[in-house]
Design an enzyme around this catalytic site. Sequence first.
Site, PDB file in Angstrom:
ATOM      1  N   ASP A   1      15.370 -10.531  16.229  1.00  0.00           N
ATOM      2  CA  ASP A   1      16.007  -9.618  17.176  1.00  0.00           C
ATOM      3  C   ASP A   1      15.756  -8.138  16.884  1.00  0.00           C
ATOM      4  O   ASP A   1      16.449  -7.280  17.421  1.00  0.00           O
ATOM      5  CB  ASP A   1      17.511  -9.870  17.224  1.00  0.00           C
ATOM      6  CG  ASP A   1      18.193  -9.651  15.888  1.00  0.00           C
ATOM      7  OD1 ASP A   1      17.476  -9.489  14.876  1.00  0.00           O
ATOM      8  OD2 ASP A   1      19.440  -9.637  15.838  1.00  0.00           O
ATOM      9  N   GLU A   2      14.778  -7.817  16.044  1.00  0.00           N
ATOM     10  CA  GLU A   2      14.497  -6.406  15.786  1.00  0.00           C
ATOM     11  C   GLU A   2      13.003  -6.155  15.622  1.00  0.00           C
ATOM     12  O   GLU A   2      12.255  -7.014  15.153  1.00  0.00           O
ATOM     13  CB  GLU A   2      15.279  -5.874  14.578  1.00  0.00           C
ATOM     14  CG  GLU A   2      14.950  -6.507  13.256  1.00  0.00           C
ATOM     15  CD  GLU A   2      15.711  -5.851  12.108  1.00  0.00           C
ATOM     16  OE1 GLU A   2      15.922  -4.628  12.147  1.00  0.00           O
ATOM     17  OE2 GLU A   2      16.080  -6.581  11.180  1.00  0.00           O
TER      18      GLU A   2
ATOM     19  N   ASP B   1      16.652  -2.839  18.202  1.00  0.00           N
ATOM     20  CA  ASP B   1      17.522  -3.928  17.754  1.00  0.00           C
ATOM     21  C   ASP B   1      18.299  -4.456  18.960  1.00  0.00           C
ATOM     22  O   ASP B   1      19.006  -3.697  19.630  1.00  0.00           O
ATOM     23  CB  ASP B   1      18.483  -3.423  16.682  1.00  0.00           C
ATOM     24  CG  ASP B   1      19.178  -4.569  15.949  1.00  0.00           C
ATOM     25  OD1 ASP B   1      19.005  -5.728  16.378  1.00  0.00           O
ATOM     26  OD2 ASP B   1      19.889  -4.298  14.964  1.00  0.00           O
TER      27      ASP B   1
END
Length: 402
Positions: free
Chosen positions: A102-103, A9
């Site tokens: 974003d992960e 993350d």
Amino acid sequence: MKRAIVHMDLDTFFVSCVRLQNSQLNGIPLIVGGGERGVVASCSYEARYFGVRSAMPIRMALQLCPQAKVIKGDMELFSNKSREVTQIIEERTPVVEKASIDEFYLDITGMDKFYGCYKWTNELTQTITKETGLPISFALSVNKTVSKIATGEGKPKGNLEIPEAMVKPFLNPLSIRKIPMVGEATFNLLSRIGIRDIRTLSEMPLLYLQKMIGKNGIELWKKANGIDNNPVEPYTERKSISSEHTYMQDTIDIPKIKSLLLGMTEQLAFQLRSEEWLVSTVTVKIRYSNFDTENTQMKVAYTSCDHVLGKYVLSLFDKLYNRRMRVRLVGLRFSGLVRGTYQINLFEDTVEMMQLYQAMDRMKKRYGFNAVTRCAGAVLKSKTQVPKVLDPAKGQFYYENL
């Protein structure tokens, strides 16, 4: 063979991207979002100290932290940086699932035979930070649920490893809010009967949870006990989503064609949101009456919102249609799909717009797609369909089937 699943993350991703462009923003309370009536897309840890959280109205956030600086988001920058990170991970990892902008989930099962899983993952995150300048956290465990929870517990910049023997001791004292599928309604329901931590939830009779919550009760019980057999699925499993329409009689009615394209956009965008996809490439196709076929496309910031995608679709059509010939077929394709739930543009839209999308999607899922649609993309078929104007200044027109 024991599974080795990594969850990565990017820490305060939007904030980190903005700070890369302006180092003067380092160390100060920072909010990335829209205007005063917008919502918080991301905030720095300095702002979180005062209680600021994502999806909070910016007006409320500034009441909690008056000294915070509000920066308008740049989705083009964020999308480009996300692609950089994705490319680095894909070049080094056999199986990658991009869960959102974003992960990521990585399956590195078997890596211990040649190289320590934790050591390898730690070196990968160092490479990402060195090449992109973005901080990133990770957790390594036996499945996706435990890894994701551990990543949240280890932030910021916390790199945790939860071996199989430590899964239960790690999960037990945590709040049930930490389980990814537990929302506000489920938390309140379980709290009323005294279930607030994962240990208590894991010890509940399975049949009771199933009767209380429904089929999700089984999955919830499994996650509370650290059981998750879901595989890491490469996000390229579906590459595109598309729709085409062939006219019974060739047409040169441009307003009617644009209305059709907007209707197709709305339907595809609803499918994207329902299946939790984000799109990064828009393609429009035209086939003329002489069967000549042309298409054009453009890269866009990751989104699944029809009011955003519609602008790109009409722009591409205006660019493509230049022959003044009758049109036989129009087509629309959204590609470059990744998993994600950023359903609206948090940097430009208001809280009211967020609530509007959520309400419309609920109605569509319950009563069917045509229960409520945009007038701009709809052909009224009967007098029972009554137009309803929500915000003409923003071009937001809908109708309801009565």
